[in-house]
Motif scaffolding. Structure first.
Motif, PDB file in Angstrom:
ATOM      1  N   SER A 220      48.232  55.405  91.598  1.00 43.79           N
ATOM      2  CA  SER A 220      47.868  55.616  92.996  1.00 43.79           C
ATOM      3  C   SER A 220      46.348  55.582  93.118  1.00 43.79           C
ATOM      4  N   GLU A 221      45.871  54.931  94.173  1.00 47.90           N
ATOM      5  CA  GLU A 221      44.431  54.938  94.423  1.00 47.90           C
ATOM      6  C   GLU A 221      44.000  56.384  94.655  1.00 47.90           C
ATOM      7  N   ALA A 222      42.898  56.772  94.038  1.00 46.77           N
ATOM      8  CA  ALA A 222      42.459  58.162  94.127  1.00 46.77           C
ATOM      9  C   ALA A 222      40.938  58.240  94.177  1.00 46.77           C
ATOM     10  N   THR A 223      40.470  59.399  94.643  1.00 51.79           N
ATOM     11  CA  THR A 223      39.034  59.631  94.728  1.00 51.79           C
ATOM     12  C   THR A 223      38.751  61.097  94.416  1.00 51.79           C
ATOM     13  N   VAL A 224      37.566  61.337  93.893  1.00 52.15           N
ATOM     14  CA  VAL A 224      37.114  62.699  93.632  1.00 52.15           C
ATOM     15  C   VAL A 224      36.010  63.009  94.635  1.00 52.15           C
ATOM     16  N   LEU A 225      36.202  64.071  95.390  1.00 51.94           N
ATOM     17  CA  LEU A 225      35.189  64.499  96.345  1.00 51.94           C
ATOM     18  C   LEU A 225      34.411  65.671  95.772  1.00 51.94           C
ATOM     19  N   ARG A 226      33.109  65.591  95.878  1.00 49.79           N
ATOM     20  CA  ARG A 226      32.244  66.701  95.485  1.00 49.79           C
ATOM     21  C   ARG A 226      31.915  67.456  96.777  1.00 49.79           C
ATOM     22  N   LEU A 227      32.472  68.644  96.913  1.00 51.55           N
ATOM     23  CA  LEU A 227      32.376  69.396  98.153  1.00 51.55           C
ATOM     24  C   LEU A 227      31.486  70.621  97.997  1.00 51.55           C
ATOM     25  N   THR A 228      30.658  70.848  99.005  1.00 50.52           N
ATOM     26  CA  THR A 228      29.853  72.058  99.027  1.00 50.52           C
ATOM     27  C   THR A 228      30.763  73.239  99.339  1.00 50.52           C
ATOM     28  N   LEU A 229      30.249  74.436  99.154  1.00 46.12           N
ATOM     29  CA  LEU A 229      31.045  75.620  99.470  1.00 46.12           C
ATOM     30  C   LEU A 229      31.402  75.675 100.953  1.00 46.12           C
ATOM     31  N   ASP A 230      30.502  75.229 101.809  1.00 43.57           N
ATOM     32  CA  ASP A 230      30.811  75.176 103.245  1.00 43.57           C
ATOM     33  C   ASP A 230      31.951  74.201 103.522  1.00 43.57           C
ATOM     34  N   GLU A 231      31.914  73.058 102.867  1.00 45.59           N
ATOM     35  CA  GLU A 231      32.981  72.076 103.044  1.00 45.59           C
ATOM     36  C   GLU A 231      34.308  72.596 102.508  1.00 45.59           C
ATOM     37  N   MET A 232      34.252  73.409 101.460  1.00 44.66           N
ATOM     38  CA  MET A 232      35.480  73.967 100.886  1.00 44.66           C
ATOM     39  C   MET A 232      36.183  74.910 101.860  1.00 44.66           C
ATOM     40  N   GLU A 233      35.436  75.424 102.821  1.00 42.72           N
ATOM     41  CA  GLU A 233      36.012  76.316 103.825  1.00 42.72           C
ATOM     42  C   GLU A 233      36.770  75.540 104.901  1.00 42.72           C
ATOM     43  N   MET A 234      36.566  74.233 104.936  1.00 42.48           N
ATOM     44  CA  MET A 234      37.227  73.395 105.938  1.00 42.48           C
ATOM     45  C   MET A 234      38.716  73.264 105.634  1.00 42.48           C
ATOM     46  N   ASN A 235      39.477  72.964 106.645  1.00 40.70           N
ATOM     47  CA  ASN A 235      40.888  72.656 106.511  1.00 40.70           C
ATOM     48  C   ASN A 235      41.035  71.359 105.705  1.00 40.70           C
ATOM     49  N   LEU A 236      42.036  71.288 104.829  1.00 41.53           N
ATOM     50  CA  LEU A 236      42.234  70.087 104.008  1.00 41.53           C
ATOM     51  C   LEU A 236      42.410  68.832 104.854  1.00 41.53           C
ATOM     52  N   ILE A 237      43.057  68.959 105.983  1.00 48.50           N
ATOM     53  CA  ILE A 237      43.252  67.798 106.863  1.00 48.50           C
ATOM     54  C   ILE A 237      41.914  67.321 107.416  1.00 48.50           C
ATOM     55  N   ASP A 238      41.054  68.269 107.769  1.00 47.70           N
ATOM     56  CA  ASP A 238      39.730  67.900 108.266  1.00 47.70           C
ATOM     57  C   ASP A 238      38.897  67.218 107.182  1.00 47.70           C
ATOM     58  N   ILE A 239      39.004  67.704 105.958  1.00 46.88           N
ATOM     59  CA  ILE A 239      38.292  67.070 104.844  1.00 46.88           C
ATOM     60  C   ILE A 239      38.793  65.643 104.670  1.00 46.88           C
ATOM     61  N   ARG A 240      40.097  65.494 104.645  1.00 48.51           N
ATOM     62  CA  ARG A 240      40.693  64.161 104.488  1.00 48.51           C
ATOM     63  C   ARG A 240      40.254  63.225 105.606  1.00 48.51           C
ATOM     64  N   ASN A 241      40.342  63.701 106.829  1.00 47.84           N
ATOM     65  CA  ASN A 241      40.018  62.853 107.970  1.00 47.84           C
ATOM     66  C   ASN A 241      38.549  62.462 108.018  1.00 47.84           C
ATOM     67  N   SER A 242      37.679  63.303 107.507  1.00 45.55           N
ATOM     68  CA  SER A 242      36.251  62.995 107.568  1.00 45.55           C
ATOM     69  C   SER A 242      35.729  62.287 106.324  1.00 45.55           C
ATOM     70  N   LYS A 243      36.413  62.422 105.186  1.00 45.76           N
ATOM     71  CA  LYS A 243      35.861  61.885 103.940  1.00 45.76           C
ATOM     72  C   LYS A 243      36.727  60.840 103.238  1.00 45.76           C
ATOM     73  N   CYS A 244      38.039  60.878 103.463  1.00 41.85           N
ATOM     74  CA  CYS A 244      38.905  59.930 102.737  1.00 41.85           C
ATOM     75  C   CYS A 244      40.206  59.693 103.511  1.00 41.85           C
ATOM     76  N   LEU A 245      40.057  59.143 104.679  1.00 35.73           N
ATOM     77  CA  LEU A 245      41.195  58.867 105.549  1.00 35.73           C
ATOM     78  C   LEU A 245      42.227  57.994 104.826  1.00 35.73           C
ATOM     79  N   GLY A 246      43.479  58.363 104.928  1.00 41.80           N
ATOM     80  CA  GLY A 246      44.548  57.619 104.275  1.00 41.80           C
ATOM     81  C   GLY A 246      44.945  58.209 102.932  1.00 41.80           C
ATOM     82  N   PHE A 247      44.178  59.187 102.470  1.00 45.05           N
ATOM     83  CA  PHE A 247      44.474  59.852 101.204  1.00 45.05           C
ATOM     84  C   PHE A 247      45.099  61.212 101.496  1.00 45.05           C
TER      85      PHE A 247
END
Length: 103
Positions: A36-63
C-alpha cells in the motif's frame, strides 16, 4: 514509499520532545497491504492535538491513519527475532493485522 518499506525501516525515525512521526497509508480493497502506498508525517506537538481526519485532510488526502511510528517500532522490536514470524513479509503482515484489528 510503501507500507512494507516504512515498517522495515521504522528505526530510521526518531521522535523528540518537539515532534513525532505518524504513518498514513492508502487502503486497497478496504484494507492495508504490504505494498500500500504510505507516507510518514513528522508532526509537531500542536499538530498531534489535531483530529486524525483533519491531519489526513490537510497533509495526506486519500490516505488513512495507520499507526504512530513509536508503536510500530515497539511492535517490530518484539517480533523481530520471533520464531513465529520468520520472513519480513510475515512480520509486516502481523503489524498490519495489529493496526487493523487490535490497535
Amino acid at each position: 514509499m510503501n507500507l512494507k518499506t516504512i515498517i522495515l525501516d521504522c528505526n530510521l525515525y526518531e521522535d523528540s520532545d518537539e515532534f513525532m512521526h505518524m504513518v498514513f497509508a492508502k487502503k486497497q480493497n478496504d484494507k492495508f497491504e504490504l505494498y500500500s502506498e504510505a507516507t510518514v508525517l513528522r508532526l509537531t506537538l500542536d499538530e498531534m492535538e489535531m483530529n486524525l481526519i483533519d491531519i489526513r485532510n490537510s497533509k495526506c488526502l486519500g490516505f488513512d491513519y495507520f499507526l504512530e511510528m513509536n508503536i510500530i517500532q515497539d511492535f517490530y522490536a518484539d517480533i523481530r527475532n520471533s520464531e513465529e514470524y520468520k520472513t519480513d513479509d510475515e512480520k509486516v503482515t502481523r503489524i498490519i493485522y495489529y493496526a487493523e484489528f487490535d490497535a
